[in-house]
Design a protein around this motif. Structure first.
Motif, PDB file in Angstrom:
ATOM      1  N   GLN A 342       0.798  -1.225   0.000  1.00 15.39           N
ATOM      2  CA  GLN A 342       0.000   0.000   0.000  1.00 15.39           C
ATOM      3  C   GLN A 342       0.832   1.278   0.000  1.00 15.39           C
ATOM      4  N   GLY A 343       2.134   1.174   0.177  1.00 21.37           N
ATOM      5  CA  GLY A 343       2.946   2.370   0.336  1.00 21.37           C
ATOM      6  C   GLY A 343       4.169   2.384  -0.564  1.00 21.37           C
ATOM      7  N   TRP A 385       1.454   7.150   1.363  1.00 21.26           N
ATOM      8  CA  TRP A 385       1.341   6.210   2.468  1.00 21.26           C
ATOM      9  C   TRP A 385      -0.137   5.901   2.727  1.00 21.26           C
ATOM     10  N   PRO A 386      -0.439   4.743   3.282  1.00 24.52           N
ATOM     11  CA  PRO A 386      -1.832   4.421   3.633  1.00 24.52           C
ATOM     12  C   PRO A 386      -2.238   5.086   4.941  1.00 24.52           C
ATOM     13  N   GLU A 389      -4.603   3.957   7.903  1.00 28.43           N
ATOM     14  CA  GLU A 389      -4.332   2.846   8.810  1.00 28.43           C
ATOM     15  C   GLU A 389      -3.928   3.373  10.186  1.00 28.43           C
ATOM     16  N   ASP A 438       2.070  -9.295   1.500  1.00 32.15           N
ATOM     17  CA  ASP A 438       3.116  -8.300   1.726  1.00 32.15           C
ATOM     18  C   ASP A 438       3.596  -8.260   3.178  1.00 32.15           C
ATOM     19  N   TYR A 440       2.232  -6.963   5.724  1.00 32.03           N
ATOM     20  CA  TYR A 440       1.935  -5.719   6.426  1.00 32.03           C
ATOM     21  C   TYR A 440       0.658  -5.871   7.225  1.00 32.03           C
ATOM     22  N   THR A 442      -2.651  -4.924   8.878  1.00 33.23           N
ATOM     23  CA  THR A 442      -3.671  -3.887   8.900  1.00 33.23           C
ATOM     24  C   THR A 442      -4.759  -4.283   9.895  1.00 33.23           C
TER      25      THR A 442
END
Length: 452
Positions: A342-343, A385-386, A389, A438, A440, A442
């Motif tokens: 997402q980034g 950037w997301p 979040e 990924d 990451y 969330t």
């Protein structure tokens, strides 16, 4: 004559490092941790009492290394009434190691126990901080503007230091800015009192005692007097936050006044910082890295600093520089994606890892790199950037790790800290449910993992 005492293998040195060694965070290059615990986060923070709070550069996807240095000392609490007796015993030990009577008197005749330091030492942040929030403050408009002013005002010194050590002036000034906001706040704790308190009753007593002995040697050498030897609660000192042992090894008398003064001499500050980076393996003429785009279907399991390939190999996978220029020619390059798919993503080379020898946090190193680019007139991070979040609490991360273990994706004992083991387990879970693996974490992913 420039005085420095080089040693063979530099260890990370800033307050941010001293926080780590005192039990909070930080070591250098990252490798996959053993499965004994989920992950020990060793990213460290901007200096406590200076630019930020202890959790500021630890992010939800921070690099970790379970082999994090010396063992933690027992977590017992000492009776403050025993402090004076402990100081007397340490005074005798220091005398046996060659510290003279005058230095011991200067250091310990008015040494005092500092409960506030122990409050810092034992505090644990509840929440991690998202990397974009950290970068917003670390590379703020005012910090860029002030940094350009500092670099211009000290250009002659910066150029001379670059000639000697190969480290660009903007890198040195960026570290200066992030460690102490260009010296405006590098801490006001008396180093002898701080390290005496931690040596007596801290979580890493043996480490603090070693640093206290190093601080006594600094006093005995005449580089600074006790009243001016000030810094963070954890014992890091001066404009760029050297711990005492690193001061002994790398501090430089650049201005030739016979003292290595990282509190009052900007030439000494710049040269000492550059000397450390040079000794850590800085490669003259190479950039830290570049922002890149990743192709569709990219294997995000490769986005670990322990995965290294030549730039040409990354290019063959479809990794491209964001500005369309050729990738830097790195023999050992890594791709990092701090916010997953997402980034933004970055191709980082050996000098990025050198910055992490100063403070072993990818978010810290990215802040130094980005601020240095801005000081040099280059653009900052371009990718989005997301920002929707929210930050994750350690308890939330611990529950995620418990969920991964329960689903058969072994990440070790849940510890509330995200590192290579947790990311690997999370990627495996993501593959099992058909989403981009990924690694990451969330809120939505954790909710799905823990609710069914």
């Amino acid at each position: 004559m420039k005085r420095s005492l080089p040693v063979k293998a530099p260890a990370a040195l800033s307050l941010c490092l001293s926080l780590a060694l005192l039990g909070c965070q930080s070591v250098a290059d990252t490798h996959a941790a053993s499965k004994g615990r989920a992950d020990e986060t060793v990213a460290s923070s901007a200096p406590q009492g200076t630019t930020s709070s202890p959790s500021d550069s630890r992010t939800a996807t921070e690099e970790t290394d379970n082999g994090s240095g010396a063992a933690t000392d027992p977590g017992r609490v000492q009776d403050p009434a025993g402090f004076d007796a402990w100081v007397e015993q340490f005074r005798q030990r220091a005398a046996a190691e060659g510290i003279d009577r005058a230095t011991l008197a200067e250091a310990f005749d008015r040494a005092s126990y500092q409960p506030r330091i122990l409050e810092h030492d034992r505090s644990q942040p509840e929440f991690t901080r998202q990397i974009w929030s950290y970068l917003d403050s670390a590379v703020s408009a005012s910090r860029v503007s002030n940094g350009r002013e500092r670099l211009a005002a000290n250009r002659t010194t910066a150029d001379e230091v670059t000639r000697q050590y190969g480290v660009p002036g903007e890198i040195i000034v960026a570290i200066w800015g992030i460690e102490s906001n260009y010296g405006s706040n590098f801490g006001d704790f008396e180093t002898i009192d701080a390290l005496s308190t931690l040596g007596f009753d801290g979580r890493r007593q043996s480490f603090a005692q070693g640093e206290l002995m190093a601080a006594l040697k600094i006093l005995q050498n005449g580089d600074i007097d006790r009243d001016r030897m000030r810094g963070s609660w954890a014992g890091a000192m001066g404009h760029t936050q050297f711990i005492p042992s690193s001061f002994l090894a790398y501090a430089v008398d650049e201005d030739g006044d016979g003292r290595r003064d990282i509190w009052g001499s900007i030439p000494d500050v710049m040269a000492s910082t550059a000397n450390y980076l040079d000794a850590s393996g800085w490669q003259r003429g190479q950039p830290w890295g570049v922002e890149v785009t990743l192709p569709d279907g990219f294997d995000y399991s490769q986005t670990e600093l322990s995965v290294r390939h030549p730039s040409q190999a990354w290019q063959a996978q479809g990794v491209k520089r964001l500005d369309g220029q050729p990738l830097p020619d790195f023999d050992q390059a890594s791709v990092i994606a701090p916010a997953g798919a997402q980034g933004p993503a970055f191709l980082v080379g050996p000098n990025f890892r050198v910055i992490m020898r100063y403070n072993a946090s990818t978010s810290y190193a990215l802040a130094v790199a980005t601020l240095s680019d801005r000081l040099a007139g280059r653009p900052g991070i371009q990718g989005e950037w997301p920002r929707g979040e929210p930050a994750l609490s350690r308890d939330r991360i611990r529950r995620m790790q418990q969920g991964l273990n329960a689903h058969g994706f072994d990440v070790g004992t849940p510890d509330g800290l995200v590192g290579p083991n947790t990311r690997a387990g999370l990627r495996a879970y993501q593959r099992s449910i058909g989403v981009v693996p990924d690694g990451y974490p969330t809120q939505a992913l954790i909710q799905r993992l823990t609710s069914g």
